[in-house]
Write a protein that holds these residues in place. Structure first.
Motif, PDB file in Angstrom:
ATOM      1  N   SER A  57       6.484 -74.876 -75.556  1.00 24.06           N
ATOM      2  CA  SER A  57       6.387 -76.093 -74.746  1.00 24.06           C
ATOM      3  C   SER A  57       6.164 -75.762 -73.281  1.00 24.06           C
ATOM      4  CB  SER A  57       7.657 -76.933 -74.906  1.00 24.06           C
ATOM      5  OG  SER A  57       7.818 -77.365 -76.237  1.00 24.06           O
ATOM      6  N   PHE A  58       6.918 -74.797 -72.762  1.00 20.39           N
ATOM      7  CA  PHE A  58       6.788 -74.452 -71.349  1.00 20.39           C
ATOM      8  C   PHE A  58       5.395 -73.917 -71.042  1.00 20.39           C
ATOM      9  CE2 PHE A  58       6.864 -71.308 -67.922  1.00 20.39           C
ATOM     10  CZ  PHE A  58       7.322 -72.096 -66.883  1.00 20.39           C
ATOM     11  N   VAL A  59       4.885 -73.040 -71.894  1.00 20.58           N
ATOM     12  CA  VAL A  59       3.605 -72.388 -71.614  1.00 20.58           C
ATOM     13  C   VAL A  59       2.427 -73.318 -71.881  1.00 20.58           C
ATOM     14  CG1 VAL A  59       2.079 -70.478 -72.235  1.00 20.58           C
ATOM     15  CG2 VAL A  59       4.543 -70.084 -72.022  1.00 20.58           C
ATOM     16  N   PHE A  60       2.470 -74.074 -72.980  1.00 17.92           N
ATOM     17  CA  PHE A  60       1.271 -74.783 -73.431  1.00 17.92           C
ATOM     18  C   PHE A  60       1.320 -76.303 -73.265  1.00 17.92           C
ATOM     19  CE2 PHE A  60       1.254 -70.812 -75.891  1.00 17.92           C
ATOM     20  CZ  PHE A  60      -0.016 -70.347 -75.592  1.00 17.92           C
ATOM     21  N   ILE A  61       2.511 -76.894 -73.109  1.00 12.43           N
ATOM     22  CA  ILE A  61       2.593 -78.358 -73.147  1.00 12.43           C
ATOM     23  C   ILE A  61       3.129 -78.945 -71.850  1.00 12.43           C
ATOM     24  CG2 ILE A  61       3.630 -80.326 -74.328  1.00 12.43           C
ATOM     25  CD1 ILE A  61       3.783 -78.590 -76.857  1.00 12.43           C
ATOM     26  N   LEU A 102       6.518 -66.375 -66.034  1.00  8.03           N
ATOM     27  CA  LEU A 102       7.586 -67.274 -65.584  1.00  8.03           C
ATOM     28  C   LEU A 102       8.581 -67.529 -66.713  1.00  8.03           C
ATOM     29  CD1 LEU A 102       5.591 -69.894 -63.461  1.00  8.03           C
ATOM     30  CD2 LEU A 102       7.237 -68.208 -62.606  1.00  8.03           C
ATOM     31  N   ALA A 103       8.071 -67.725 -67.936  1.00  6.72           N
ATOM     32  CA  ALA A 103       8.971 -67.927 -69.078  1.00  6.72           C
ATOM     33  C   ALA A 103       9.864 -66.701 -69.280  1.00  6.72           C
ATOM     34  CB  ALA A 103       8.148 -68.211 -70.337  1.00  6.72           C
ATOM     35  N   LEU A 127       6.679 -73.473 -59.206  1.00 11.48           N
ATOM     36  CA  LEU A 127       5.864 -72.273 -59.352  1.00 11.48           C
ATOM     37  C   LEU A 127       4.824 -72.393 -60.455  1.00 11.48           C
ATOM     38  CD1 LEU A 127       8.671 -69.580 -58.901  1.00 11.48           C
ATOM     39  CD2 LEU A 127       7.126 -70.530 -57.172  1.00 11.48           C
ATOM     40  N   SER A 128       5.122 -73.176 -61.479  1.00 12.63           N
ATOM     41  CA  SER A 128       4.160 -73.327 -62.574  1.00 12.63           C
ATOM     42  C   SER A 128       3.055 -74.325 -62.262  1.00 12.63           C
ATOM     43  CB  SER A 128       4.895 -73.768 -63.847  1.00 12.63           C
ATOM     44  OG  SER A 128       5.418 -75.080 -63.700  1.00 12.63           O
ATOM     45  N   ALA A 129       3.234 -75.149 -61.233  1.00 10.03           N
ATOM     46  CA  ALA A 129       2.328 -76.283 -61.002  1.00 10.03           C
ATOM     47  C   ALA A 129       0.851 -75.899 -60.885  1.00 10.03           C
ATOM     48  CB  ALA A 129       2.774 -77.067 -59.774  1.00 10.03           C
ATOM     49  N   PRO A 130       0.472 -74.882 -60.085  1.00  7.77           N
ATOM     50  CA  PRO A 130      -0.962 -74.534 -60.022  1.00  7.77           C
ATOM     51  C   PRO A 130      -1.516 -74.098 -61.372  1.00  7.77           C
ATOM     52  CG  PRO A 130       0.273 -73.481 -58.240  1.00  7.77           C
ATOM     53  CD  PRO A 130       1.282 -74.027 -59.201  1.00  7.77           C
ATOM     54  N   PHE A 131      -0.684 -73.450 -62.168  1.00  6.83           N
ATOM     55  CA  PHE A 131      -1.144 -72.893 -63.436  1.00  6.83           C
ATOM     56  C   PHE A 131      -1.119 -73.952 -64.540  1.00  6.83           C
ATOM     57  CE2 PHE A 131       0.867 -69.844 -60.646  1.00  6.83           C
ATOM     58  CZ  PHE A 131      -0.223 -69.027 -60.378  1.00  6.83           C
ATOM     59  N   ASP A 132      -0.191 -74.920 -64.414  1.00  9.62           N
ATOM     60  CA  ASP A 132      -0.242 -76.093 -65.291  1.00  9.62           C
ATOM     61  C   ASP A 132      -1.556 -76.836 -65.085  1.00  9.62           C
ATOM     62  OD1 ASP A 132       2.354 -75.536 -66.139  1.00  9.62           O
ATOM     63  OD2 ASP A 132       3.265 -76.895 -64.673  1.00  9.62           O
ATOM     64  N   THR A 133      -1.957 -76.986 -63.828  1.00  9.72           N
ATOM     65  CA  THR A 133      -3.202 -77.690 -63.514  1.00  9.72           C
ATOM     66  C   THR A 133      -4.403 -76.941 -64.060  1.00  9.72           C
ATOM     67  OG1 THR A 133      -2.157 -78.560 -61.497  1.00  9.72           O
ATOM     68  CG2 THR A 133      -4.566 -78.674 -61.635  1.00  9.72           C
ATOM     69  N   LEU A 134      -4.399 -75.621 -63.908  1.00  8.73           N
ATOM     70  CA  LEU A 134      -5.502 -74.825 -64.431  1.00  8.73           C
ATOM     71  C   LEU A 134      -5.598 -74.908 -65.952  1.00  8.73           C
ATOM     72  CD1 LEU A 134      -5.393 -71.551 -62.299  1.00  8.73           C
ATOM     73  CD2 LEU A 134      -7.340 -73.099 -62.532  1.00  8.73           C
ATOM     74  N   LEU A 135      -4.453 -74.881 -66.629  1.00  6.28           N
ATOM     75  CA  LEU A 135      -4.500 -74.945 -68.087  1.00  6.28           C
ATOM     76  C   LEU A 135      -4.916 -76.341 -68.555  1.00  6.28           C
ATOM     77  CD1 LEU A 135      -4.194 -73.157 -70.515  1.00  6.28           C
ATOM     78  CD2 LEU A 135      -1.767 -73.771 -70.632  1.00  6.28           C
ATOM     79  N   ALA A 136      -4.495 -77.376 -67.830  1.00  5.97           N
ATOM     80  CA  ALA A 136      -4.965 -78.723 -68.152  1.00  5.97           C
ATOM     81  C   ALA A 136      -6.476 -78.812 -67.996  1.00  5.97           C
ATOM     82  CB  ALA A 136      -4.282 -79.747 -67.248  1.00  5.97           C
ATOM     83  N   LEU A 137      -7.006 -78.160 -66.965  1.00  9.92           N
ATOM     84  CA  LEU A 137      -8.454 -78.102 -66.785  1.00  9.92           C
ATOM     85  C   LEU A 137      -9.120 -77.386 -67.953  1.00  9.92           C
ATOM     86  CD1 LEU A 137     -11.010 -78.496 -65.064  1.00  9.92           C
ATOM     87  CD2 LEU A 137     -10.383 -76.410 -63.809  1.00  9.92           C
TER      88      LEU A 137
END
Length: 397
Positions: free
Chosen positions: A60-64, A269-270, A290-300
């Motif tokens: 969930s943390f990494v992918f969702i 991070l996990a 800290l995850s926010a930029p990478f959450d955005t990139l993965l959503a992209l």
């Protein structure tokens, strides 16, 4: 079940992407209904009985987590831009009317059902969108990056002290106590959260109604990251990726680059949180900042992959498109179903399930909206809450 033929101006793949975002949000919202709020981000607080629960948290943390919320924000921004460009008369006034009605729906949703309602934050952030309509897609990409930077910078101010205190061993400071009460395993805080989750319907309405203004102040903190997703969605529409005008290889390459940049950091991070025993300071900083930029990139990456592989004639794409065309109604209905499962006035499963069991139960509302959406569209067209939103905004404007 047959799927209604979309009107000529609709991009069915875009509707399908919106439907995918709604489903992804359910996979995280279930924890807000099923577990004390500290456990939403932290698996050791509650409901982690087996290794499967830790695995579900990691996936969930990494992918969702926040990827589908960001994807939903992207769809919201693109949708607002389409309407602002399409309206012939008073487009900005009509847009503001829609945002006012949306924040009212969000407040009602947060009082009656969902503590983690996103509609209020989207409506508040949406007030700024008309100022970006005239920007080019390149300028909008830059604006999105800037809003991510604002979010991360503000988060460092909020969580930086608690992280430093953790490594210095200063566990009694105000910053450390705040982090542990909200993101850690502080026992009195968790007991209080369990009590709130078990309150009756009247008690919930009374408490939440008295606290609306402070809730809105908290929601305001999510505006920069919401605007990042929204302006990114606007950029992708202007750049014609969300209109599915890019070549498939170009979308696949964007997805691969975005995933390659984001997944290693999210995995790191996990590991960082788990290796340190999930202290509140590190969990709060990692999950929200800290995850926010990478959450955005993965959503992209998800958006690019979906637009590359969705097919307007495909059964899955058509099914997801039906869910997406009723996105507001389906978002609200999933909360109704989750409340029926976990609230004291329903089956009362709050605090009675593990994380993996809660994840399994998330497929109940997902199955429900997947089944009812094609039927509703075939017989009634617009969703009930979409119709209320549209008519109310028309009266207000």
């Amino acid at each position: 079940m047959g799927v209604p033929t979309p009107s000529t101006h609709r991009v069915i793949e875009l509707d399908a992407l919106r439907g995918l975002a709604v489903i992804g949000i359910v996979w995280m919202n279930v924890y807000a209904f099923a577990l004390p709020h500290q456990a939403y981000h932290n698996p050791v607080v509650y409901g982690a009985e087996h290794a499967a629960d830790r695995l579900i948290w990691a996936v969930s943390f990494v992918f969702i987590e926040d990827k589908f919320r960001t994807l939903f924000a992207m769809m919201f921004g693109a949708g607002c831009l389409i309407l602002l460009e399409r309206e012939a008369a008073r487009p900005v006034r009509k847009h503001y009317a829609r945002m006012v009605i949306l924040v009212a729906i969000g407040i009602a949703h947060s009082v009656l059902l969902a503590n983690n309602d996103i509609l209020r934050g989207y409506a508040i952030a949406g007030l700024a969108l008309p100022f970006f309509v005239q920007l080019s897609h390149r300028a909008l990409y830059a604006v999105a990056i800037g809003f991510v930077g604002v979010h991360v910078g503000g988060g460092i101010v909020v969580f930086g002290s608690s992280v430093l205190d953790f490594y210095a061993g200063r566990m009694g400071t105000d910053a450390s106590l705040f982090a542990e009460r909200n993101f850690g395993a502080d026992e009195p805080a968790v007991r209080h959260a369990l009590q709130l989750g078990s309150e009756n319907f009247h008690g919930r309405i009374t408490r939440r109604s008295a606290d609306i203004l402070s809730q809105l102040r908290e929601v305001a903190g999510s505006v920069p990251i919401s605007l990042a997703g929204m302006t990114l969605g606007m950029a992708l529409w202007k750049d014609r990726m969300l209109a599915r005008e890019w070549r498939t290889f170009r979308m696949q390459r964007l997805a691969a680059i975005s995933a390659a940049l984001s997944l290693p950091v999210l995995l790191l991070l996990a590991w960082w949180m788990a290796d340190n025993g999930f202290p509140g300071a590190l969990v709060g900083a990692s999950a929200l900042v800290l995850s926010a930029p990478f959450d955005t990139l993965l959503a992209l990456a998800y958006a690019a992959l979906a637009m590359a592989f969705f097919s307007a004639s495909g059964r899955l794409t058509s099914q997801l498109a039906c869910v997406g065309r009723l996105s507001l109604t389906n978002y609200l209905m999933t909360s109704v179903i989750l409340a029926a499962l976990f609230a004291s006035w329903g089956f009362g499963l709050f605090g009675e399930v593990s994380r993996s069991q809660a994840f399994a139960l998330s497929f109940v509302p997902i199955a429900a909206i997947s089944l009812w959406s094609p039927f509703w569209l075939k017989h009634f067209g617009h969703g009930p809450f979409e119709r209320v939103w549209r008519l109310s905004a028309r009266l207000l404007s």
